[in-house]
Every structure is written in structure tokens, then in C-alpha cells.
Design a protein around this motif. Sequence first.
Motif, short mmCIF file in Angstrom:
data_model
loop_
_atom_site.label_atom_id
_atom_site.label_comp_id
_atom_site.label_asym_id
_atom_site.label_seq_id
_atom_site.Cartn_x
_atom_site.Cartn_y
_atom_site.Cartn_z
N GLU A 196 31.17 48.19 -0.17
CA GLU A 196 32.03 49.35 0.13
C GLU A 196 32.94 49.04 1.31
O GLU A 196 34.14 49.34 1.28
CB GLU A 196 31.19 50.59 0.40
CG GLU A 196 30.49 51.14 -0.82
CD GLU A 196 29.46 52.19 -0.53
OE1 GLU A 196 29.11 52.93 -1.47
OE2 GLU A 196 28.97 52.29 0.62
N HIS B 256 41.67 47.59 0.96
CA HIS B 256 42.68 48.65 0.88
C HIS B 256 43.53 48.73 2.14
O HIS B 256 44.70 49.11 2.06
CB HIS B 256 42.02 50.00 0.59
CG HIS B 256 41.53 50.12 -0.82
ND1 HIS B 256 42.35 50.03 -1.92
CD2 HIS B 256 40.29 50.32 -1.32
CE1 HIS B 256 41.65 50.17 -3.03
NE2 HIS B 256 40.40 50.35 -2.70
N GLU C 33 37.94 48.85 -8.30
CA GLU C 33 38.91 49.50 -7.42
C GLU C 33 39.95 48.48 -6.95
O GLU C 33 41.12 48.81 -6.79
CB GLU C 33 38.24 50.12 -6.20
CG GLU C 33 37.43 51.35 -6.48
CD GLU C 33 36.87 51.97 -5.22
OE1 GLU C 33 37.47 51.81 -4.14
OE2 GLU C 33 35.81 52.61 -5.31
N GLU D 21 38.37 39.92 -5.51
CA GLU D 21 37.04 40.41 -5.90
C GLU D 21 35.95 39.48 -5.38
O GLU D 21 34.92 39.94 -4.86
CB GLU D 21 36.95 40.53 -7.42
CG GLU D 21 37.83 41.61 -7.98
CD GLU D 21 38.10 41.49 -9.46
OE1 GLU D 21 38.82 42.36 -9.98
OE2 GLU D 21 37.62 40.53 -10.11
N ALA E 188 42.16 47.86 -10.01
CA ALA E 188 43.01 49.01 -10.31
C ALA E 188 44.18 49.12 -9.34
O ALA E 188 45.27 49.54 -9.73
CB ALA E 188 42.19 50.29 -10.29
N SER E 189 43.97 48.75 -8.10
CA SER E 189 45.04 48.91 -7.12
C SER E 189 45.97 47.71 -7.08
O SER E 189 46.99 47.74 -6.41
CB SER E 189 44.44 49.15 -5.73
OG SER E 189 43.72 48.02 -5.31
N VAL F 128 35.66 46.51 0.22
CA VAL F 128 36.71 47.14 -0.57
C VAL F 128 37.61 47.99 0.34
O VAL F 128 38.83 47.99 0.18
CB VAL F 128 36.11 47.96 -1.73
CG1 VAL F 128 37.18 48.80 -2.43
CG2 VAL F 128 35.44 47.02 -2.73
N LEU G 158 32.99 49.34 -7.81
CA LEU G 158 33.70 49.07 -6.55
C LEU G 158 34.71 47.94 -6.72
O LEU G 158 35.85 48.04 -6.25
CB LEU G 158 32.71 48.74 -5.44
CG LEU G 158 31.92 49.92 -4.90
CD1 LEU G 158 30.72 49.45 -4.09
CD2 LEU G 158 32.82 50.81 -4.06
#
Length: 95
Positions: free
Chosen positions: A61, A68, A31, A46, A34-35, A64, A28
Motif C-alpha cells: 500500500e 502515485h 492500481e 509493479e 490503471a493509472s 503504491v 493494489l
Amino acid sequence: MARRLSEIVNGHVEQMFAPHAQARARALLLEITASGSGNQGPDRCETAALKVSGGTISGLEDAVAMYHLDFRDLLVSAGFGSDTKAHETWNPYTE
């Protein structure tokens, strides 16, 4: 070259999550990596996600997902919004 989580972030994962949940927590957090985190630095976002998660996978979850939508909301929720170095001294044991 794929980025890995920092030693500090990995240490927080080990402190906050049971061994069976650590791989999912790391996935998670990756993610976020990566973005991209803009100019915020991945460790800051993080760590904010870990703090907001409360040490649960469902909480992570949600954190994250918040990232986004708008990483600034995540930083403010973690108390890292106005201090760009606050994540460096945060310790899950003091929460």
C-alpha cells in the motif's frame, strides 16, 4: 480491454504473499496499471512496488502510494532507477 498482471508479476505475488493476501496484492498492483506508467512499462513499476513492499500488504500500500506521488521515487527506492531492465532479473528469493 482491461490489462492483467504479467505472468512474472503474478509469480512474484504468489512467492511473496500468503494465498489469502494475494487478491489484495493484485488489486493494489492493478492500481498502477490503471493509472498508467508513462513510458516506464507497468511491469517495471509493479515489480518495483513488490520489491519495496517487503512482502507485506501495508508495505505494498505504501509503495503504491509512493508510485502515485512520483513513480521515479518508487523506481529509485527499488534500485531500478538507473537500469531499465533491472526488474526483469529481480527475484524475491534472493532478497
